[in-house]
Design a protein around this motif. Structure first.
Motif, PDB file in Angstrom:
ATOM      1  N   ARG A  22       0.904  -1.225  -0.146  1.00 40.13           N
ATOM      2  CA  ARG A  22       0.076   0.084  -0.173  1.00 40.13           C
ATOM      3  C   ARG A  22       0.860   1.245   0.013  1.00 40.13           C
ATOM      4  NH1 ARG A  22      -3.643  -0.510   5.239  1.00 40.13           N
ATOM      5  NH2 ARG A  22      -4.328   1.554   4.581  1.00 40.13           N
ATOM      6  N   LYS A  25       2.507   2.023  -3.246  1.00 44.25           N
ATOM      7  CA  LYS A  25       1.765   2.505  -4.322  1.00 44.25           C
ATOM      8  C   LYS A  25       1.455   4.142  -4.202  1.00 44.25           C
ATOM      9  CE  LYS A  25      -0.994  -1.437  -5.577  1.00 44.25           C
ATOM     10  NZ  LYS A  25      -2.461  -2.117  -5.658  1.00 44.25           N
ATOM     11  N   VAL A  29       2.267   7.469  -6.266  1.00 43.83           N
ATOM     12  CA  VAL A  29       1.508   8.536  -6.765  1.00 43.83           C
ATOM     13  C   VAL A  29       2.434   9.857  -6.235  1.00 43.83           C
ATOM     14  CG1 VAL A  29      -0.730   9.756  -6.380  1.00 43.83           C
ATOM     15  CG2 VAL A  29      -0.407   7.338  -6.879  1.00 43.83           C
ATOM     16  N   GLN A  70      -6.247  11.902  -3.516  1.00 40.45           N
ATOM     17  CA  GLN A  70      -7.780  11.830  -3.265  1.00 40.45           C
ATOM     18  C   GLN A  70      -8.441  10.897  -4.637  1.00 40.45           C
ATOM     19  OE1 GLN A  70      -9.487  12.146  -0.411  1.00 40.45           O
ATOM     20  NE2 GLN A  70      -7.243  12.371   0.239  1.00 40.45           N
ATOM     21  N   THR A  71      -7.610  11.261  -5.759  1.00 43.16           N
ATOM     22  CA  THR A  71      -8.276  10.814  -7.028  1.00 43.16           C
ATOM     23  C   THR A  71      -7.554   9.479  -7.498  1.00 43.16           C
ATOM     24  OG1 THR A  71      -6.928  12.303  -8.376  1.00 43.16           O
ATOM     25  CG2 THR A  71      -9.118  13.107  -7.524  1.00 43.16           C
ATOM     26  N   ALA A  72      -6.532   9.096  -6.820  1.00 43.62           N
ATOM     27  CA  ALA A  72      -5.925   7.936  -7.505  1.00 43.62           C
ATOM     28  C   ALA A  72      -6.425   6.684  -6.819  1.00 43.62           C
ATOM     29  CB  ALA A  72      -4.135   8.144  -6.981  1.00 43.62           C
ATOM     30  N   ASP A  73      -5.946   5.518  -7.314  1.00 41.67           N
ATOM     31  CA  ASP A  73      -6.719   4.143  -6.846  1.00 41.67           C
ATOM     32  C   ASP A  73      -5.505   3.732  -5.893  1.00 41.67           C
ATOM     33  OD1 ASP A  73      -7.993   1.922  -6.616  1.00 41.67           O
ATOM     34  OD2 ASP A  73      -6.850   1.016  -8.154  1.00 41.67           O
ATOM     35  N   VAL A  74      -5.425   4.539  -4.563  1.00 39.17           N
ATOM     36  CA  VAL A  74      -4.705   4.016  -3.581  1.00 39.17           C
ATOM     37  C   VAL A  74      -5.418   3.936  -2.195  1.00 39.17           C
ATOM     38  CG1 VAL A  74      -2.457   4.906  -4.509  1.00 39.17           C
ATOM     39  CG2 VAL A  74      -3.637   6.504  -3.060  1.00 39.17           C
ATOM     40  N   ASP A  75      -4.920   3.081  -1.392  1.00 46.38           N
ATOM     41  CA  ASP A  75      -5.449   2.821  -0.037  1.00 46.38           C
ATOM     42  C   ASP A  75      -4.922   3.842   0.940  1.00 46.38           C
ATOM     43  OD1 ASP A  75      -6.879   2.022   2.191  1.00 46.38           O
ATOM     44  OD2 ASP A  75      -6.298  -0.158   1.729  1.00 46.38           O
TER      45      ASP A  75
END
Length: 95
Positions: A22, A25, A29, A70-75
């Motif tokens: 996590r 990633k 970003v 906020q707009t990325a596909d990250v947790d």
């Protein structure tokens, strides 16, 4: 003036590798946003904490990075996979 952040994360042992993935990633970003000078992550010697460090060229770059996250596909959510709350320090260069 550069701006920095150090975050200490405490993942549960069974989620350690998932947590590192996590963080990896999120760091990718961050590095891709304008004004981010570096984003790295470390494990302590005992393997029970992950430390993230980020350096930006300005407060505006920090804001751009958080908007990208906020707009990325990250947790980035704190949840039961962490055994205690994160410790986050915001830093400003003195030079």
């Amino acid at each position: 003036m550069t701006v920095g952040m150090i975050a200490v994360h405490y993942p549960e042992a069974e989620h350690f590798e998932d947590f590192v993935a996590r963080v990896r990633k999120v760091a990718a970003v961050m590095r891709a946003t304008p004004g981010c000078l570096s984003a790295t992550y470390w494990a302590n010697d005992t393997g029970d904490a992950v430390v993230s460090t980020v350096e930006w060229e300005s407060d505006e770059a920090v804001a751009a990075t958080y908007a990208a996250i906020q707009t990325a596909d990250v947790d980035v959510e704190f949840d039961a996979r962490e055994r205690r709350p994160r410790e986050i320090l915001r830093l400003r260069s003195l030079s």
